[in-house]
Design a protein around this motif. Structure first.
Motif, PDB file in Angstrom:
ATOM      1  N   PRO A 152       0.823  -1.206   0.000  1.00 25.60           N
ATOM      2  CA  PRO A 152       0.000   0.000   0.000  1.00 25.60           C
ATOM      3  C   PRO A 152       0.861   1.261   0.000  1.00 25.60           C
ATOM      4  O   PRO A 152       1.939   1.290   0.591  1.00 25.60           O
ATOM      5  CB  PRO A 152      -0.809  -0.116   1.295  1.00 25.60           C
ATOM      6  CG  PRO A 152       0.005  -1.007   2.169  1.00 25.60           C
ATOM      7  CD  PRO A 152       0.698  -1.974   1.250  1.00 25.60           C
ATOM      8  N   ASN A 153       0.368   2.290  -0.680  1.00 26.27           N
ATOM      9  CA  ASN A 153       1.075   3.561  -0.721  1.00 26.27           C
ATOM     10  C   ASN A 153       0.661   4.417   0.462  1.00 26.27           C
ATOM     11  O   ASN A 153      -0.517   4.474   0.819  1.00 26.27           O
ATOM     12  CB  ASN A 153       0.761   4.272  -2.044  1.00 26.27           C
ATOM     13  CG  ASN A 153       1.518   5.576  -2.184  1.00 26.27           C
ATOM     14  OD1 ASN A 153       0.982   6.636  -1.924  1.00 26.27           O
ATOM     15  ND2 ASN A 153       2.769   5.482  -2.578  1.00 26.27           N
ATOM     16  N   SER A 154       1.620   5.135   1.038  1.00 26.28           N
ATOM     17  CA  SER A 154       1.324   5.945   2.223  1.00 26.28           C
ATOM     18  C   SER A 154       0.502   7.176   1.895  1.00 26.28           C
ATOM     19  O   SER A 154      -0.122   7.764   2.774  1.00 26.28           O
ATOM     20  CB  SER A 154       2.633   6.374   2.900  1.00 26.28           C
ATOM     21  OG  SER A 154       3.418   7.138   1.995  1.00 26.28           O
ATOM     22  N   ASN A 155       0.497   7.571   0.595  1.00 28.63           N
ATOM     23  CA  ASN A 155      -0.272   8.740   0.180  1.00 28.63           C
ATOM     24  C   ASN A 155      -1.002   8.425  -1.117  1.00 28.63           C
ATOM     25  O   ASN A 155      -0.580   8.856  -2.198  1.00 28.63           O
ATOM     26  CB  ASN A 155       0.642   9.954   0.006  1.00 28.63           C
ATOM     27  CG  ASN A 155      -0.136  11.222  -0.313  1.00 28.63           C
ATOM     28  OD1 ASN A 155      -1.366  11.249  -0.227  1.00 28.63           O
ATOM     29  ND2 ASN A 155       0.571  12.272  -0.703  1.00 28.63           N
ATOM     30  N   PRO A 156      -2.095   7.657  -1.052  1.00 37.36           N
ATOM     31  CA  PRO A 156      -2.781   7.201  -2.270  1.00 37.36           C
ATOM     32  C   PRO A 156      -3.346   8.330  -3.118  1.00 37.36           C
ATOM     33  O   PRO A 156      -3.624   8.139  -4.300  1.00 37.36           O
ATOM     34  CB  PRO A 156      -3.901   6.303  -1.731  1.00 37.36           C
ATOM     35  CG  PRO A 156      -4.088   6.712  -0.316  1.00 37.36           C
ATOM     36  CD  PRO A 156      -2.738   7.151   0.176  1.00 37.36           C
ATOM     37  N   ALA A 157      -3.518   9.518  -2.547  1.00 39.08           N
ATOM     38  CA  ALA A 157      -4.067  10.648  -3.302  1.00 39.08           C
ATOM     39  C   ALA A 157      -2.982  11.474  -3.987  1.00 39.08           C
ATOM     40  O   ALA A 157      -3.287  12.491  -4.610  1.00 39.08           O
ATOM     41  CB  ALA A 157      -4.892  11.534  -2.376  1.00 39.08           C
ATOM     42  N   ASP A 158      -1.729  11.073  -3.878  1.00 40.22           N
ATOM     43  CA  ASP A 158      -0.623  11.816  -4.481  1.00 40.22           C
ATOM     44  C   ASP A 158      -0.834  11.912  -6.001  1.00 40.22           C
ATOM     45  O   ASP A 158      -0.881  10.894  -6.687  1.00 40.22           O
ATOM     46  CB  ASP A 158       0.691  11.091  -4.183  1.00 40.22           C
ATOM     47  CG  ASP A 158       1.907  11.888  -4.633  1.00 40.22           C
ATOM     48  OD1 ASP A 158       1.746  12.825  -5.441  1.00 40.22           O
ATOM     49  OD2 ASP A 158       3.017  11.560  -4.192  1.00 40.22           O
ATOM     50  N   PRO A 159      -0.962  13.126  -6.564  1.00 44.94           N
ATOM     51  CA  PRO A 159      -1.224  13.270  -8.007  1.00 44.94           C
ATOM     52  C   PRO A 159      -0.061  12.829  -8.889  1.00 44.94           C
ATOM     53  O   PRO A 159      -0.231  12.651 -10.098  1.00 44.94           O
ATOM     54  CB  PRO A 159      -1.493  14.773  -8.158  1.00 44.94           C
ATOM     55  CG  PRO A 159      -0.779  15.410  -7.008  1.00 44.94           C
ATOM     56  CD  PRO A 159      -0.897  14.432  -5.879  1.00 44.94           C
ATOM     57  N   ALA A 160       1.098  12.651  -8.292  1.00 50.41           N
ATOM     58  CA  ALA A 160       2.264  12.224  -9.070  1.00 50.41           C
ATOM     59  C   ALA A 160       2.321  10.712  -9.232  1.00 50.41           C
ATOM     60  O   ALA A 160       3.212  10.198  -9.913  1.00 50.41           O
ATOM     61  CB  ALA A 160       3.546  12.718  -8.400  1.00 50.41           C
ATOM     62  N   LEU A 161       1.355   9.989  -8.617  1.00 51.00           N
ATOM     63  CA  LEU A 161       1.358   8.536  -8.670  1.00 51.00           C
ATOM     64  C   LEU A 161       0.062   8.011  -9.284  1.00 51.00           C
ATOM     65  O   LEU A 161      -0.976   8.660  -9.241  1.00 51.00           O
ATOM     66  CB  LEU A 161       1.514   7.956  -7.258  1.00 51.00           C
ATOM     67  CG  LEU A 161       2.782   8.314  -6.482  1.00 51.00           C
ATOM     68  CD1 LEU A 161       2.693   7.777  -5.065  1.00 51.00           C
ATOM     69  CD2 LEU A 161       4.015   7.767  -7.180  1.00 51.00           C
ATOM     70  N   GLY A 162       0.142   6.809  -9.858  1.00 52.72           N
ATOM     71  CA  GLY A 162      -1.058   6.141 -10.347  1.00 52.72           C
ATOM     72  C   GLY A 162      -1.306   6.319 -11.832  1.00 52.72           C
ATOM     73  O   GLY A 162      -0.416   6.698 -12.594  1.00 52.72           O
TER      74      GLY A 162
END
Length: 250
Positions: free
Chosen positions: A74-84
């Motif tokens: 799991p990612n610690s910051n799932p809302a990070d716009p630089a990811l996904g």
């Protein structure tokens, strides 16, 4: 170790192999992995997925190919716009079916996104993959045009010696890995708004494996450029597994 859900080894060397009986018999199998499983060797799945820094980057593959069995961190910051995954719906672009067999405006949008990346986050490695050779060339041409007009980003194009910037087609991204991947679909709605269910290699046997390779190349972010939405793909007009997975991905 191998993955039967991704692309098999190339068949290029088949014609220069030996002519012995054993060589011909083994040539019917696509890889050493196939040879071993054909001999009923015990198997164990390697479940740890280490590449994706965001669950969305592997979610479709995990669902469609691995029965949800991959262990995802799991990612610690799932809302990070630089990811996904990021989806660029280019509704005003046109696939020139029967003419250039490319989407020129989509290629231009991808090239412009390459330059934005070079300016805003040059520390991240980048690769571009197109569904077809012709769309790959269209993107390359647009990138070269922008490079000739603007030399301020040349440092980026010469950086990352171990993972340099590339533009490739669907067949040639096996083994590649980058922080960010841009996907240029190319295929899509033509000038009349019609969509042919022909997506090149995806329609062929094993096309889903090529797609599985493509959509799992990025570590941080994958951006998809297309004039298609999922509902534009009519599975009643094709039985290709690759097209079915592409619809799920969209």
């Amino acid at each position: 170790v191998g993955d039967s859900k991704q692309m098999p080894p190339t068949r290029f060397f088949d014609s220069i192999g030996g002519d012995g009986e054993d060589d011909n018999r083994l040539g019917d199998l696509e890889s050493i992995l196939g040879t071993m499983t054909g001999q009923r060797a015990p198997q164990r799945m390697l479940r740890w997925h280490y590449r994706s820094r965001h669950e969305s980057l592997i979610a479709v593959s995990n669902q469609e190919f691995y029965n949800g069995k991959l262990v995802i961190f799991p990612n610690s910051n799932p809302a990070d716009p630089a990811l996904g995954i990021k989806y660029h719906h280019l509704a005003d672009t046109v696939y020139e079916r029967g003419v250039s067999s490319t989407n020129p405006l989509e290629a231009k949008a991808v090239a412009e996104a390459v330059f934005r990346h070079a300016r805003e986050c040059p520390e991240l490695t980048l690769g571009v993959a197109a569904f077809s050779v012709k769309q790959m060339q269209a993107v390359l041409d647009e990138v070269e045009r922008l490079r000739m007009a603007d030399i301020t980003c040349e440092e980026f194009f010469g950086a990352h010696e171990d993972e340099p910037f590339f533009v490739k087609n669907l067949e040639n991204v096996q083994g590649d890995e980058r922080d960010v991947i841009f996907i240029s679909v190319g295929y899509g709605k033509d000038k009349d708004g019609k969509v042919s269910m022909n997506f090149g290699p995806l329609n062929n046997e094993g096309g889903e494996r090529r797609l599985n390779v493509l959509i799992t190349r990025s570590r941080r972010r994958c951006e998809v450029f297309t004039n298609l939405r999922a509902f534009d793909i009519d599975l009643g007009r094709t039985s290709a597994r690759g097209v079915e997975v592409f619809k799920a991905y969209l």
